[in-house]
Design a protein around this motif. Structure first.
Motif, PDB file in Angstrom:
ATOM      1  N   GLY A   1      -4.390   6.202  -3.465  1.00 42.34           N
ATOM      2  CA  GLY A   1      -5.238   5.330  -4.270  1.00 42.34           C
ATOM      3  C   GLY A   1      -5.229   3.905  -3.745  1.00 42.34           C
ATOM      4  N   CYS A   2      -4.023   3.433  -3.354  1.00 36.91           N
ATOM      5  CA  CYS A   2      -3.919   2.096  -2.748  1.00 36.91           C
ATOM      6  C   CYS A   2      -4.762   2.028  -1.482  1.00 36.91           C
ATOM      7  CB  CYS A   2      -2.471   1.782  -2.400  1.00 36.91           C
ATOM      8  SG  CYS A   2      -1.326   1.698  -3.778  1.00 36.91           S
TER       9      CYS A   2
ATOM     10  N   MET B   1       0.865  -1.185   0.000  1.00 36.19           N
ATOM     11  CA  MET B   1       0.000   0.000   0.000  1.00 36.19           C
ATOM     12  C   MET B   1       0.897   1.229   0.000  1.00 36.19           C
ATOM     13  SD  MET B   1      -2.999   1.074   2.736  1.00 36.19           S
ATOM     14  CE  MET B   1      -1.839   1.360   4.089  1.00 36.19           C
TER      15      MET B   1
ATOM     16  N   GLN C   1      -7.325   3.756  -0.632  1.00 35.31           N
ATOM     17  CA  GLN C   1      -8.755   3.762  -0.940  1.00 35.31           C
ATOM     18  C   GLN C   1      -9.238   2.380  -1.358  1.00 35.31           C
ATOM     19  OE1 GLN C   1     -10.908   6.156  -0.347  1.00 35.31           O
ATOM     20  NE2 GLN C   1     -12.580   4.853  -1.056  1.00 35.31           N
ATOM     21  N   HIS C   2      -8.423   1.666  -2.139  1.00 32.04           N
ATOM     22  CA  HIS C   2      -8.786   0.315  -2.562  1.00 32.04           C
ATOM     23  C   HIS C   2      -8.898  -0.627  -1.355  1.00 32.04           C
ATOM     24  CE1 HIS C   2      -6.923   1.202  -6.766  1.00 32.04           C
ATOM     25  NE2 HIS C   2      -8.174   1.607  -6.686  1.00 32.04           N
ATOM     26  N   VAL C   3      -7.966  -0.487  -0.418  1.00 33.78           N
ATOM     27  CA  VAL C   3      -8.000  -1.332   0.780  1.00 33.78           C
ATOM     28  C   VAL C   3      -9.232  -1.017   1.623  1.00 33.78           C
ATOM     29  CG1 VAL C   3      -6.820  -1.897   2.939  1.00 33.78           C
ATOM     30  CG2 VAL C   3      -5.497  -1.656   0.824  1.00 33.78           C
TER      31      VAL C   3
ATOM     32  N   TYR D   1      -3.735  -6.544  -2.666  1.00 35.09           N
ATOM     33  CA  TYR D   1      -2.835  -6.090  -1.608  1.00 35.09           C
ATOM     34  C   TYR D   1      -2.553  -7.213  -0.613  1.00 35.09           C
ATOM     35  CZ  TYR D   1      -3.976  -1.692  -3.702  1.00 35.09           C
ATOM     36  OH  TYR D   1      -4.126  -0.697  -4.624  1.00 35.09           O
TER      37      TYR D   1
ATOM     38  N   ALA E   1      -8.255  -7.617  -3.742  1.00 37.07           N
ATOM     39  CA  ALA E   1      -8.117  -6.233  -4.220  1.00 37.07           C
ATOM     40  C   ALA E   1      -6.692  -5.945  -4.700  1.00 37.07           C
ATOM     41  CB  ALA E   1      -8.512  -5.263  -3.109  1.00 37.07           C
TER      42      ALA E   1
ATOM     43  N   GLU F   1     -12.044   0.220   0.608  1.00 34.01           N
ATOM     44  CA  GLU F   1     -13.227  -0.293  -0.085  1.00 34.01           C
ATOM     45  C   GLU F   1     -13.366  -1.801   0.105  1.00 34.01           C
ATOM     46  OE1 GLU F   1     -12.589   0.979  -4.065  1.00 34.01           O
ATOM     47  OE2 GLU F   1     -13.212   3.064  -3.684  1.00 34.01           O
ATOM     48  N   ALA F   2     -12.254  -2.525   0.113  1.00 30.63           N
ATOM     49  CA  ALA F   2     -12.301  -3.977   0.325  1.00 30.63           C
ATOM     50  C   ALA F   2     -12.813  -4.301   1.718  1.00 30.63           C
ATOM     51  CB  ALA F   2     -10.913  -4.578   0.106  1.00 30.63           C
TER      52      ALA F   2
END
Length: 298
Positions: free
Chosen positions: A14-15, A10, A17-19, A62, A60, A21-22
Motif C-alpha cells: 500500500g505504501c 515505505m 502504491q502511494h509513492v 513518505y 504523500a 501514485e505521487a
C-alpha cells in the motif's frame, strides 16, 4: 536517465502504491519500479525537477532521498538474483546444510556468482539499516571505537563512521571486504577479513560499541552460544553491544535456517558480564517483519 530513491518509511504494498501514485502525478509516463525489501524506487526517466519529485512524495507522507542514478533494470536483476539463489540454496531447506553450519560456503558462492553487480547481492540494501540510523541519531559516539560485525558491502559501517566513531568492520568473505573498499575508497573505516568465532587478538575487549545486524539469524541455533561469547569478548569495559534481528515467538514455525530470533535467544546473548539494558520490540509494519533492537552493556 533513471533515478533511484530510498523511501525510508515505505513498508508495504500500500505504501509503495502511494509513492508510485505521487510520482505519476508529477510525471504520468514514467516507468516506476519498486524494490520493497530494499525500500527503493526506480524512476525512468527521472523528472527534470528533483525538488518537486521529493516534495510530491513528502506530501504523500513518505520520506525519500536520492540513492544513485543507475541502469533501469537494476530491480529486475535483483529479483532474478533472489529467485535464482533461493532455488540453489541448500540452507532454504528446513534442515539447512549440516556440512556448512556457519553458511561460509554458501555466502562465498553468492559473492563469487555476483560478479561486479550489486543487484546480485539480495540482502545488500546499499543504505544503512533504519533501526541503526534511528538509534545513532540519539547517541553520542564521537571518538568511540566501534565494530561492525558481518559488514557486507559496508553501509552500516559507514553510518557508524559518519556518527563520529572510529570504526573497524569485518566480514569473513574477502570479496565482500574488497567490494566495501571499492564502494567507499576514501573511507576512514578499517575494513578487514575476519572470523567472528576467531577474532584478531587485538580486538578482545577493545570496542566501546559492537554492532551486529542480521548476522546471528543466519547461523544454526547450536552456534548461538559460541557467537554470544565471541561478541561479548570484544566489548570493552563499560562498552555496549547493539543487536538488530528479525523477531518471532517461540511457538512460531521456523521455516528456514535464516531464522528470526526468539526473546529467549535475545536474552541468551547476555553473557560474560553483559546485561540487557534496552529491548525494542518493533511490530510488523506492512510487509516489513517484526524486529528486535537490543542493547547490552557491562
Amino acid at each position: 536517465m533513471p533515478i533511484v530513491l530510498f523511501v525510508e518509511n515505505m513498508h508495504c504494498k500500500g505504501c509503495a502504491q502511494h509513492v508510485v501514485e505521487a510520482v505519476h502525478a508529477l510525471k504520468f509516463n514514467a516507468d516506476v519500479s519498486v524494490d520493497l525489501p530494499a525500500k527503493r524506487v526506480s524512476i525512468d526517466p527521472a523528472p527534470a525537477d528533483l525538488h518537486a519529485l521529493l516534495s510530491a512524495i513528502d506530501k504523500a507522507g513518505y520520506k525519500a532521498s536520492v540513492v544513485q542514478e543507475t541502469d533501469a533494470d537494476f530491480f529486475a536483476r535483483r529479483t532474478m538474483a533472489r529467485e535464482r539463489l533461493n532455488a540453489m540454496n541448500p540452507h532454504m531447506q528446513p534442515d539447512g546444510d549440516p556440512s556448512d553450519p556457519k553458511g561460509d560456503q554458501w555466502f562465498t558462492k553468492v559473492y563469487e556468482l555476483a560478479g561486479d553487480d550489486e543487484a546480485n547481492i539480495p540482502w545488500a540494501a546499499l543504505s544503512a539499516n533504519s533501526l541503526l540510523t534511528d538509534w545513532l541519531a540519539r547517541q553520542d559516539i564521537d571518538g568511540k571505537r566501534a565494530l561492525d560485525v558481518g559488514c557486507g558491502l559496508g553501509d552500516n559501517a559507514e553510518a557508524l563512521s559518519a556518527a563520529g566513531a572510529r570504526v573497524s568492520a569485518f566480514d569473513y568473505i574477502d570479496r565482500a571486504i574488497a567490494w566495501a573498499k571499492q564502494r567507499f575508497p576514501h573511507s576512514a573505516v578499517d575494513y578487514r577479513v575476519a572470523d567472528l568465532f576467531a577474532p584478531p587478538p587485538e580486538w578482545i575487549g577493545a570496542f566501546d560499541l559492537v554492532h551486529e545486524c542480521y548476522t546471528l539469524q543466519t547461523l544454526r541455533d547450536e552456534l548461538t552460544a559460541d557467537a554470544a561469547k565471541a561478541l561479548a569478548s570484544m566489548v570493552a569495559p563499560n562498552g555496549r553491544l547493539l543487536i538488530i534481528s528479525s523477531a518471532r515467538e517461540a511457538n512460531e514455525p521456523q521455516t528456514t535456517p535464516w531464522r528470526p530470533l526468539t526473546r529467549r535467544e535475545i536474552d541468551s546473548l547476555a553473557v560474560d558480564g553483559l546485561k540487557l539494558l534496552e529491548l525494542d520490540d518493533i511490530p510488523q509494519q506492512g510487509c516489513l517483519s517484526r524486529r528486535w533492537r537490543a542493547l547490552f552493556g557491562r
